[in-house]
Structure formats: structure tokens, C-alpha cells
Design a protein around this motif. Structure first.
Motif, PDB file in Angstrom:
ATOM      1  N   ALA A 156      -6.168   2.989   1.536  1.00  0.00           N
ATOM      2  CA  ALA A 156      -5.823   1.728   2.041  1.00  0.00           C
ATOM      3  C   ALA A 156      -4.410   2.097   2.773  1.00  0.00           C
ATOM      4  O   ALA A 156      -4.229   1.496   4.047  1.00  0.00           O
ATOM      5  N   ASN A 157      -3.931   2.843   2.469  1.00  0.00           N
ATOM      6  CA  ASN A 157      -2.474   3.001   3.167  1.00  0.00           C
ATOM      7  C   ASN A 157      -2.476   3.730   4.720  1.00  0.00           C
ATOM      8  O   ASN A 157      -2.219   3.148   5.678  1.00  0.00           O
ATOM      9  N   VAL A 187       3.656  10.421  -7.703  1.00  0.00           N
ATOM     10  CA  VAL A 187       4.298   9.080  -7.263  1.00  0.00           C
ATOM     11  C   VAL A 187       3.077   8.413  -7.668  1.00  0.00           C
ATOM     12  O   VAL A 187       1.940   8.464  -7.822  1.00  0.00           O
ATOM     13  N   ARG A 239       7.929   9.334   4.108  1.00  0.00           N
ATOM     14  CA  ARG A 239       7.857   8.686   2.953  1.00  0.00           C
ATOM     15  C   ARG A 239       7.319   9.663   1.856  1.00  0.00           C
ATOM     16  O   ARG A 239       7.871   9.749   0.868  1.00  0.00           O
ATOM     17  N   TYR A 240       6.302  10.421   2.277  1.00  0.00           N
ATOM     18  CA  TYR A 240       5.621  11.495   1.295  1.00  0.00           C
ATOM     19  C   TYR A 240       6.971  12.628   1.079  1.00  0.00           C
ATOM     20  O   TYR A 240       7.134  13.026  -0.237  1.00  0.00           O
ATOM     21  N   VAL A 291       2.318  15.137  -2.679  1.00  0.00           N
ATOM     22  CA  VAL A 291       3.649  15.213  -3.477  1.00  0.00           C
ATOM     23  C   VAL A 291       3.658  16.059  -4.669  1.00  0.00           C
ATOM     24  O   VAL A 291       4.517  16.994  -4.796  1.00  0.00           O
ATOM     25  N   THR A 292       2.710  15.948  -5.354  1.00  0.00           N
ATOM     26  CA  THR A 292       2.741  16.669  -6.771  1.00  0.00           C
ATOM     27  C   THR A 292       2.417  18.060  -6.626  1.00  0.00           C
ATOM     28  O   THR A 292       3.352  18.905  -7.064  1.00  0.00           O
ATOM     29  N   GLN A 310       9.759  11.286  -0.894  1.00  0.00           N
ATOM     30  CA  GLN A 310       9.338  11.166  -2.340  1.00  0.00           C
ATOM     31  C   GLN A 310       9.340  12.575  -3.197  1.00  0.00           C
ATOM     32  O   GLN A 310       9.408  12.611  -4.587  1.00  0.00           O
ATOM     33  N   ARG A 359       0.813  -1.158  -0.206  1.00  0.00           N
ATOM     34  CA  ARG A 359       0.011  -0.010  -0.008  1.00  0.00           C
ATOM     35  C   ARG A 359       0.735   1.176   0.070  1.00  0.00           C
ATOM     36  O   ARG A 359       0.573   2.540   0.200  1.00  0.00           O
ATOM     37  N   ASP A 360       2.106   1.213  -0.193  1.00  0.00           N
ATOM     38  CA  ASP A 360       2.842   2.371  -0.024  1.00  0.00           C
ATOM     39  C   ASP A 360       2.907   3.000  -1.510  1.00  0.00           C
ATOM     40  O   ASP A 360       2.685   2.360  -2.575  1.00  0.00           O
ATOM     41  N   THR A 361       3.389   4.239  -1.491  1.00  0.00           N
ATOM     42  CA  THR A 361       3.629   5.003  -2.865  1.00  0.00           C
ATOM     43  C   THR A 361       5.235   4.678  -3.142  1.00  0.00           C
ATOM     44  O   THR A 361       5.982   4.790  -2.244  1.00  0.00           O
ATOM     45  N   PHE A 362       5.187   4.993  -4.493  1.00  0.00           N
ATOM     46  CA  PHE A 362       6.765   4.832  -4.854  1.00  0.00           C
ATOM     47  C   PHE A 362       6.958   5.933  -5.897  1.00  0.00           C
ATOM     48  O   PHE A 362       6.045   6.469  -6.820  1.00  0.00           O
ATOM     49  N   LYS A 392       6.029  19.420  -5.628  1.00  0.00           N
ATOM     50  CA  LYS A 392       6.666  19.707  -6.718  1.00  0.00           C
ATOM     51  C   LYS A 392       6.275  20.501  -7.444  1.00  0.00           C
ATOM     52  O   LYS A 392       6.994  21.469  -8.046  1.00  0.00           O
ATOM     53  N   PRO A 407      -1.363  11.025  -2.162  1.00  0.00           N
ATOM     54  CA  PRO A 407       0.208  11.207  -2.843  1.00  0.00           C
ATOM     55  C   PRO A 407      -0.192  12.455  -3.684  1.00  0.00           C
ATOM     56  O   PRO A 407       0.931  12.988  -3.992  1.00  0.00           O
ATOM     57  N   ASP A 445      -4.127   1.165   6.786  1.00  0.00           N
ATOM     58  CA  ASP A 445      -3.412   0.104   7.123  1.00  0.00           C
ATOM     59  C   ASP A 445      -2.626   0.746   8.567  1.00  0.00           C
ATOM     60  O   ASP A 445      -2.419  -0.035   9.626  1.00  0.00           O
TER      61      ASP A 445
END
Lengths: 293, 348, 393
Positions: C48-49, A214, C266-267, C240-241, C270, A118-121, C244, C237, C52
Motif C-alpha cells: 500500500a505504501n 519496524v 523514512r526507511y 530495515v531489519t 528508522q 500507510r507509513d512504517t513506524f 539492523k 520494511p 500510494d
């Protein structure tokens, strides 16, 4: 009028539109070979971008290597899609194949969710981190590459369909798959090639998109549907139409974000889809099949 | 020609009547099997799905066109009933009557725009329509409550009696589902229904009996919208809360798949599909992380096993058996007449 | 004809029986040696992330409590379902927990405000206490209409008050605001547009879809109002965009901010160079090792971070894991106070009488009027310095 904003809207539209164009090309290739709409197309983009990101992060391989491996993996997924759909010999109509592609899309997404935890990459841009400044507006360098990729993919596929034997066969499948089979070219073979090509193009889109944002397991579905709207806009099954449709849709969305009610930007694609089907279902540049009864 | 059609048509309508009785029987029997509050809640959902699928069956099963707008119509019915009661103090009974009318009008409008398209294009147009509705539910915050949903929907009530007990909620849904099934049955065995069926099978046939395919399809689509409107209003009064997530693309797909694998075009299809949907919902809950994966695999297998639906597949198999029996009987006759040919066949 | 009907009947009967088998499985909760707590988090679907992380936080709490001997000798029997972001599934699962699984107390509202709002009337009508982990203040406000429902998250009001305080301290009067179109963004937008004008802060808003891949048109459009700070409000996410795009269009000098939904290492990583210097309103949890040791929350956060990393292969907890952990712990504290009696009203009274519960995302002070428990004092403005979160000056 604020020229900076205007240029920015156009740049943004082209940046996203290049991705839509690549997705739209994939829809067209499968449609020509099978007459079905392949709902896994969006998931190919997700798998391409996500697996490239995972390879890059987990094994620290060079970006280009990660992308190439991701494209190979996704192409394999394309072949598997064809086997999952047609390998049992029970699905015969485009409608039943289309429904089954949705089931496969759900499976791919569910598996990707578990595999990616479920992570972003993320993926760095192949052209480096900086941005391009154009007349008071700005975009990632990756945008340039994506536009180039979209144009090259469309040119390559156009040549492929017109100049090579396999390409001609794939194109012939669009107009008459029965005659084709009497010439001894198996429907399965053409379909498999079509799915492989569609998946590879989808993965390319994913690798191009990942540096702009991402990727997560959830990145593909909506993108796929919007890519389909782009394909319809340009003319389903027509590669040049896919390019034109993708860029137009991208710009239309950016105009809504920049000038209109930004919250409604993602409604644009579906209104475009409805409108084009109602007004001109062959798309702007024409399609390969009859659309009305 | 007409006399040749009459035989199969009578068999078909007799079969449809049988299947209607099974449907009605299940609506009565199921709550007797399990009548806890939770079970009744599940049966109510099943009845709502049954109404949705009975409606979808007109367009999918009878006219032979796949619509991905049913979830959007379902939502439109739910929001129409919810907004009418919450924001305009409309009595629930009236809201339950108005919601299907509104949805029917929207369905007819979309139908007029898209009905002349070929099958797959029509499907994509309905996808677009369903998605626009879904997105509007989330975006028109002032009206719909936006992504947070619409809260404060009153329970259904008639003459001061509030339907809050699970058994009453089920009763309401089951009665409407039963009426819907009976109406669908009567329509299908009527002349219009036969024309619709004929059109579903072949366009020239419809033209031959002087029916307008466009108007027949439009009728089917309008009916699917009407049923979705009823189901939506019931959903609003059952959950007393409406939010966009219930009416997304996946719901639209699940409805079509459930109907297709159960037997589109048959009277029994909707109830089987509704049981399948509720069954999956209940069971998938026990496998939190693997739920999407399981769902996808189950549907892929189901579509591969029953591309013509469970009901259709069984019928086709019987047909195959009959044909094979007939062929071997013919072969036996051939053998008797022309032994050398058979010998050759064996050698080959 | 004759052959088919039995087949079909068998088919449907099988399906029917399988569906109702669960319905009649009766309640086994309320026995002497266990207390049944039910939880919904969306561990699949688009959130979901986050779901979790919430599940991990709650699971850790359950494990710790049971390892310590439970609640007055009774262990927690934890029932978990995944509504996958869908409210009608969540309604069905809530009914199942309460009617069929014998759940006596509900913790966690599906990971989205829409779901928690749908669950609240069900738990309330059954007289069961519900401790939500979702943001929208409507879940618990007004408190007299939600006597049995609490939440361990910040009201957006509190977050917005902190933001206004921060902006006023930095002489910022013009702000560009970019919420996503989810319930998370929508709730914040309502609060900001309500409170900012009173404080003399001019807010220009442009929303974006969480699935958007380019936000430069919105950024450039808002830049036309010459704002002094750009604030995004999302958990997806797309944030993140946003980072940027803002850096690309406006350069490195503008003030870029995010809401507490985006506090995630993590965000930040990235987004690469674009995230450096980003300011976020957040609970103190991400900077637990940087704040004053005298802070009563400090040891609680330190223990939690250590236990979480230990349980989940060195992973650092984020705010969502913390909120879920806190919600479970508030439930446990309240149950201890009632002597293990899960009756909704008794639990609610106990929560209101807890005084100060020092949790990992704040010091909760629930009262009869405030079922959210957190205040501006629990919020920090933190800064991503390129490799880690630090308290902002």
C-alpha cells in the motif's frame, strides 16, 4: 560445524520465538473463555507496536510512556472486540464467533492503514541501541527484554489463573461455561476480561517487536497466524505451552533460514500447524478441551 | 421414527429442487440483463464463485464443518491446469478434467489427516493446508512462475475451437456451474446426501442410521476439492494468468463468509453467495482507500445479522412466527379455561 | 414456502441488478474534449505504501497537464482503481476500464510486476497502449511480442549491470545477496544469478520472506562465504531489519547495499545508526540537488521535487512517485505527438519516436526493440550519510 552460525540460529529463534509466545498466550486466554479462535490477536500486536511508534514519533513522548499508552489503547480495543462480537447477542457458537473475529481483524487493519497513512513506524529499544555478543553470534539487547517479558507474562497469567478468583472463573469457563452461568457469572463478563487480557499481551508483543524491526498496518496478520501455530504446538489454552510452543516455532524457523531453504522459512509454521493437529492435537504440553470427535 | 422423518425430508427435497431451478434460471437470465463484454466477464467470475461455493457447501453447509482450504484448492486447480497446458502442452480439455482429480486427491489426503478433529481444530488444520498451498505457489518458482505468476496459459479449446469470446467463456463456466449445481442437488436428495445432512445436524443420528461420520465427512471434503479444481481450471483459462495473490487467506475467508451469510446448507446459498462476492468486488472498486474497511464492516454486519445465513434466518423467523402464533393460540385456550392464572400473569 | 421464494428472488435480483448496473453503463470515453486514461495502483494490501506514492506521482502529472490546458485542448479524464495487490481483481478492473469506463490508454500496472504481467495481454488484445510502472522485464520483453506495452522502470538487467560495474571498480568479487521472496526480489535474483558469473563475481544467495522479523540466520550463514558486500533486494520494511541485523552481526565495517526499491528516507531514518553508510543503486532523483547542474535531468528533477512537495505538504518524492509521474508524462507526450489520437499502434509508434524524453527518473530512449527506455547511464550509486542521500564516490 560452525558454532557461530549455530548460536546465531538459536538466538534468532529465541528472539522471534518470544514474540510468538506472547501472541500464543493471547490466543489461549480467549480460547479458554469462549472456545473461539480470535483472529484479531495478530492485529493487537500490530496496533500495540504501531500506536507506540506513532505516539513516540508524533508527540515525542518517552518510549516507556508511549508503550504504556499503546498497551492501554490496545486493551480498549480488546474490550471493543468483545462488544463487537457478543454485544448483539446473536453469535452463540465458537465457529460463528471465530468467523466474526476475522471480520473485525479486517476492520482493524483497514482503519490502521488509514490512520497510519500507510507509513512504517519504529521504536528504540528500551535497553539502548547496542547488541549482545554471545560466542561469535549477536542479537539485539531487546531480545533479552522480550524473553523476560514472555516468561513474566506466562508466570503472571499462570498465577492469575490459579490463585485469583477471576482467574479461576476464566479457567472454569474453559471447561464448562453453562455451569458457570448458573453460578451467576456472566459469560459476557468473563469474555470481556479474556479479550482485554489477550489484547494487552498482544500490545506487549508489539512493543517488544517494534525495536527489532519496524511496524506497519500490515505487520499483524501473518504474525497472528504464526502465533496461533505456536499456541497449537504447545497446547492451546495452556500458558506454559504457549511459551514452549513459541520458542520452538521460532527456533524451527531460524533453523530453516540458517541451514535449510531460507525462502521456505515461513512455510514452517503452517507445516508445524498441520503436523501437530494431525499427530498430537492436544499440543506438546496439553490443552484444556477435547480435540477429537 | 422413519415415517416421522419422511415428511420433513420430502419438504426439504422439494425446497431444494425449487432452489436449484432458481439457480439455473439466474445462470440463464443474468447474461440477458447485461451482456457487454465487461458484464459477461463479471458473470463468468460469478459462475466460478458459484462452483467454488457449491463445493464448499458440501463441507460447510451439509457436514457442518468450516474449511479455510477452499482458496488453496482453487489455486491448486488453477495451477494444475495452467502448468499442464503451459509446461507440458496438455490439451486444455484434458487439463480441465485432470485438475479436479488432482485437487480431489489432495483434499482426500488432507481430509484423512484432519477429519477426526473437532470443528474448530479442523478449521485450523484447513487453514494450515490452505496456507501451505498458497506459500508453495509463490515459492516453487521453477514450476509455478513464483510471485510473478504463470504467464502464457492458452485459452480453453475443444476440437480447434478457441474459447476467447466473453460469451463463450461465460457459456463454458455457466454450463459447468449448472452441471455442478444439478449434481449437488441430486446428491443431496439421495440416500447418501440425507445421511450427510443427518450427520451435519447430529452425529448420533448418523450413527443411528448406520452411516460412518468419518467417511461421510471425507466424501464432503473430497467433493469440495473436486469443485474447487473445476473452478480453478476455469479461472486459469478465463484470466489466462495465474498468480498466488488470488488464492490467499482473505479469499478463503471471503468464500466461507459469503456462504455463511447467504445460507450454508441450502441449494440457494451458493448462488446468493456468488452474487454477493461479485457485487462487493465491483462496488468496492469505487472506494479505493476505504475498500478494506468497508469490506470488514459489511462482513461483520452480515455475520451479526445472519449468523445462520440469509436463507436460514428467513426460515427461522417464519418458524418463530409460527411458534408465537401457536403459543398465543395456546394462551387463548388457557385463558378460556383458567382466567385467574391469566389475571395473575397480567398483575405480575 | 410460498412466501420465501419471492423474498429470495427479490434478494438475488437486487444483487444481480446492482452488479450489472455498472456493466451496462456504456463508454463515455473518446469524446472530443477529454482523453480517458486508466490506472491501477495497489493503495491497500501489503504494497500500500508504495502504491500510494505511485498514485501521488501520477495524480500530480494529471493535475499539471490539465492545468496547462491538457493535450491539444483535451483534458485528461483519469480513472483509478485499487486492485489491492490481487491479480484477479486487477484483471477484472482492467476489463472494466476498457469495456465499461471507456479508457483509451492505460498507465500503471497495479504496483506489482505480477499484476502488470496479467494486464498486458488484456490491453494488447484490445489494441490499447499500456505504460507500466513495474519492474519485471518480462512485461515488455521481447518487444516484438509486446508491441503496445512499455514501462518507465529500470530493467533489473540495467540495475545489475550497474552493480557489477560498481563491484568491479571496487575489486569486489564475492557478494552476499538477500532478495525477498516477492516478485521484486525474484526478478533481481534471476538477473544477478545470470549476469554475475560472467563478470567473475561469486554470488551467494539466501532469500527471506517480506514478513520476516529477524534475518540474522541468513546473514550469518552468508558470512560463511566471506563476502565483501551484502546486498538486499526488497521494497518492504524487512529491509530495515536487514540493515539492523547486518550491523549487529557483522559490525560497522562491512559494505551494505540495497536495491532501488529501498531508496526511501523514512526507511533509512528508522534503521537508525544501522543505515549509515548504506549504498544503494538508484535513479538520480534522491540526489537531484547534489548532481552537476549541467545534467539535462537536473532541472526536471528540481521542478518535480518542488511541485511534489508543494502538492503533498512538503513530502519529498521517492523513486516510485517519480516512475509513475514519468509514465504519465510519457503517455501525454506520445498523445501530443499523435494529435490526441489514443489508438494503441499510433501511440506506440509515437513513444518509439519520442527521441529522448527527459524524465525525473532518467532520460528515456524508447526504440522498437527497447520498451524500457532506461540505461546504465541513468543509474547512480548513492550513499546514505546518516541524514541524507549523497552520490557515492
Amino acid at each position: 560445524m560452525d558454532t557461530g552460525l549455530f548460536i546465531q540460529v538459536i538466538l534468532s529463534g529465541l528472539s522471534v520465538g518470544a514474540i510468538y509466545a506472547l501472541v500464543a498466550v493471547g490466543f489461549g486466554v480467549v480460547f479458554n473463555a469462549t472456545g473461539a479462535i480470535n483472529f484479531v490477536q495478530g492485529e493487537y500486536v500490530m496496533v500495540g507496536g504501531l500506536s507506540a511508534g506513532m505516539l513516540y514519533e508524533a508527540w515525542d513522548v518517552p518510549v516507556l510512556v508511549a508503550i504504556l499508552v499503546a498497551i492501554a489503547l490496545t486493551t480498549l480495543l480488546g474490550v471493543l472486540t468483545e462488544m463487537g462480537l457478543l454485544g448483539f447477542g446473536r453469535l452463540r457458537t465458537p465457529a460463528s464467533i471465530t468467523i466474526a473475529t476475522i471480520a473485525i481483524a479486517v476492520v482493524v487493519k483497514g482503519a490502521a492503514m488509514l490512520i497510519s497513512n500507510r507509513d512504517t513506524f519504529a521504536l528504540p529499544s528500551l535497553l539502548g541501541p547496542g547488541s549482545l555478543q554471545v560466542l561469535g553470534a549477536s542479537t539485539s539487547r531487546q531480545t533479552l527484554l522480550n524473553l523476560l517479558l514472555a516468561v513474566l507474562a506466562v508466570a503472571a497469567l499462570t498465577l492469575f489463573f490459579q490463585r485469583t478468583k477471576l482467574g479461576t472463573t476464566l479457567r472454569a469457563a474453559a471447561s464448562d461455561s453453562e455451569t458457570l452461568q448458573t453460578f451467576g457469572v456472566s459469560y459476557r463478563t468473563t469474555a470481556r476480561w479474556a479479550f482485554a487480557i489477550a489484547a494487552a499481551v498482544g500490545a506487549l508483543a508489539g512493543a517488544g517487536l517494534a525495536p527489532l524491526t519496524v511496524m506497519s498496518f500490515d505487520s499483524g496478520t501473518l504474525l497472528g497466524l504464526k502465533g496461533f501455530a505456536a499456541a497449537m504446538l504447545g497446547g492451546l489454552g495452556n500458558p506454559r505451552g504457549a511459551l514452549a510452543g513459541g520458542l520452538m516455532l521460532g527456533v524451527a524457523e531460524a533453523v530453516m533460514s540458517g541451514y535449510g531453504a531460507a525462502a521456505y522459512a515461513d512455510v514452517v509454521a503452517f507445516v508445524v500447524l498441520l503436523a501437530i493437529l494431525t499427530l498430537r492435537p492436544t499440543g506438546m504440553l496439553g490443552t484444556s478441551r477435547a480435540v477429537r470427535t | 421414527m422413519m415415517s416421522r422423518l419422511a415428511g420433513p425430508a420430502r419438504t426439504m427435497s422439494r425446497r431444494a429442487t425449487w432452489e436449484l431451478w432458481i439457480t439455473l434460471g439466474l445462470l440463464v437470465v443474468l447474461p440477458m440483463l447485461a451482456a457487454t463484454d465487461y458484464a459477461l466477464h463479471i458473470w463468468t467470475r460469478m459462475a466460478i464463485f458459484l462452483i467454488l461455493l457449491t463445493g464448499l457447501n458440501f463441507i460447510q453447509g451439509v457436514a457442518g464443518m468450516t474449511s479455510l482450504a477452499q482458496a488453496g484448492f482453487f489455486g491448486l486447480g488453477a495451477y494444475a491446469a495452467g502448468i499442464a497446458t503451459v509446461r507440458h502442452d496438455v490439451p486444455p480439455v484434458l487439463a480441465l478434467a485432470l485438475a479436479p482429480v488432482l485437487v480431489t486427491l489432495v483434499a482426500l489426503l488432507i481430509g484423512v489427516l484432519s477429519m477426526r478433529l473437532k470443528e474448530i481444530y479442523f478449521t485450523m488444520a484447513t487453514l494450515g493446508a490452505g496456507f501451505v498451498l498458497y506459500l508453495l505457489f509463490g515459492r516453487m518458482v521453477e514450476l509455478t512462475g513464483g510471485p510473478n505468476g504463470l504467464v502464457g496459459i492458452p485459452p480453453f479449446s475443444v476440437g480447434g475451437v478457441e474459447f476467447t469470446e466473453p460469451i463463450m467463456k461465460y457459456g463454458l463456466a455457466a454450463v459447468l456451474a449448472a452441471i455442478g449445481a444439478i449434481a449437488a442437488h441430486n446428491l443431496l436428495v439421495s440416500r447418501t446426501g440425507r445421511a450427510l445432512r443427518a450427520y451435519g445436524a447430529s452425529e448420533p443420528a448418523a450413527l443411528a442410521v448406520g452411516a460412518s461420520p468419518f467417511r461421510l465427512r471425507l466424501l464432503a471434503f473430497g467433493l469440495s476439492g473436486f469443485y474447487a479444481g473445476v473452478a480453478g481450471a476455469l479461472e486459469a483459462f478465463d484470466s489466462r494468468f495465474v498468480s498466488p495473490s488470488t488464492f490467499d487467506f482473505m479469499t478463503a475467508v471471503l468464500l466461507v463468509v459469503a456462504l455463511v451469510v447467504s445460507g450454508a446448507g441450502r441449494m440457494i446459498g451458493p448462488i446468493l453467495g456468488a452474487l454477493l462476492l461479485t457485487g462487493i468486488e465491483v462496488f468496492a472498486a469505487d472506494y479505493a482507500d476505504y475498500e478494506p474497511l468497508i469490506m470488514g464492516i459489511v462482513f461483520l454486519v452480515a455475520v451479526q445479522l445472519f449468523p445462520r445465513g440469509v436463507a436460514g434466518e428467513l426460515a427461522a423467523r417464519r418458524e418463530d412466527r409460527r411458534e408465537r402464533a401457536k403459543r398465543s393460540a395456546d394462551l387463548a385456550a388457557d385463558v378460556a379455561v383458567d382466567a385467574p392464572t391469566t389475571l395473575k400473569a397480567v398483575q405480575r | 414456502m410460498r412466501k420465501k421464494i419471492p423474498t429470495l428472488l427479490t434478494c438475488s435480483a437486487l444483487l444481480a441488478l446492482s452488479a450489472c448496473g455498472l456493466g451496462s453503463s456504456g463508454s463515455d470515453g473518446g469524446s472530443d474534449d477529454t482523453i480517458t486514461i486508466g490506472t491501477l495502483f495497489s493503495v491497500s494490501g501489503s504494497g500500500a505504501n508504495l502504491g500510494d506514492k505511485m498514485r501521488k506521482g501520477a495524480a500530480l502529472a494529471v493535475k499539471q497537464v490539465n492545468a496547462d490546458g491538457g493535450i491539444d485542448g483535451r483534458t485528461i479524464d483519469w480513472v483509478f482503481y485499487d486492485p489491492a495487490g490481487d491479480t484477479s481483481t486487477a484483471v477484472q478492473q482492467t476489463n472494466r476500464m476498457l469495456d465499461s469506463d471507456g479508457v483509451e490508454l492505460v498507465v500503471g500496472g497495479g504496483g506489482s510486476s505480477g499484476i502488470a504481467l496479467a494486464m498486458d495481454p488484456i490491453t494488447s488484445s484490445r489494441g490499447v497502449a499500456f505504460i507500466a510502472t513495474e519492474g519485471a522485464r518480462q512485461i515488455v520483453e521481447p518487444a516484438e511480442d509486446h508491441p503496445l506495452t512499455f514501462k518507465t522502470t529500470f530493467n533489473d538487467t540495467v540495475m545489475v549491470e550497474k552493480l557489477i560495474e560498481f563491484w568491479q571498480a571496487n575489486d569486489i568479487t564475492r557478494v552476499a545477496f538477500m532478495p525477498d521472496t516477492s516478485s521484486f526480489g525474484q526478478s533481481a535474483q534471476e538477473e544477478l544469478e545470470r549476469l554475475a558469473p560472467e563478470a567473475g563475481i561469486e554470488v551467494s544467495t539466501a532469500a527471506f520472506d517480506p514478513a520476516a522479523n529477524d534475518l540474522t540466520p541468513q546473514v550469518k550463514r552468508l558470512a560463511g562465504n566471506d563476502p565483501q558486500a551484502y546486498l538486499a533486494w526488497t521494497i518492504t520494511p524487512a529491509g530495515v531489519t536487514f540493515l539492523k541485523n547486518v550491523r549487529s552481526v557483522l559490525g560497522d565495517d562491512v559494505m551494505v547495499m540495497h536495491g532501488f526499491g529501498f531508496v526511501d528516507e523514512r526507511y533509512m531514518t528508522q534503521a537508525g545508526a544501522a543505515s549509515k553508510g548504506t549504498l544503494l543503486v538508484s535513479p538520480k532523483l534522491p540526489v537531484w540537488d547534489e548532481i552537476d547542474k549541467s545534467d539535462e535531468q537536473q532541472p526536471v528533477m528540481e521542478d518535480f521535487a518542488a511541485a511534489y512537495a508543494d502538492e503533498y505538504d512538503g513530502e519529498q518524492p521517492n523513486v516510485y512517485a517519480g516512475q509513475a509521474y514519468d509514465a504519465m508524462m510519457v503517455a501525454v507526450e506520445a498523445l501530443r505527438a499523435t494529435g490526441g489520437d489514443p489508438d494503441g499502434e499510433k501511440v506506440a509508434d509515437a513513444i518509439e519516436a519520442l527521441g529522448t524524453h527527459v524524465g525525473v527518473t532518467g532520460a528515456f530512449k524508447f526504440t522498437a526493440d527497447d520498451h524500457s527506455g532506461l540505461s546504465v547511464d541513468d543509474v547512480a550509486v548513492i550513499r546514505w550519510d546518516g541524514s541524507r542521500f549523497m552520490p557515492a564516490k
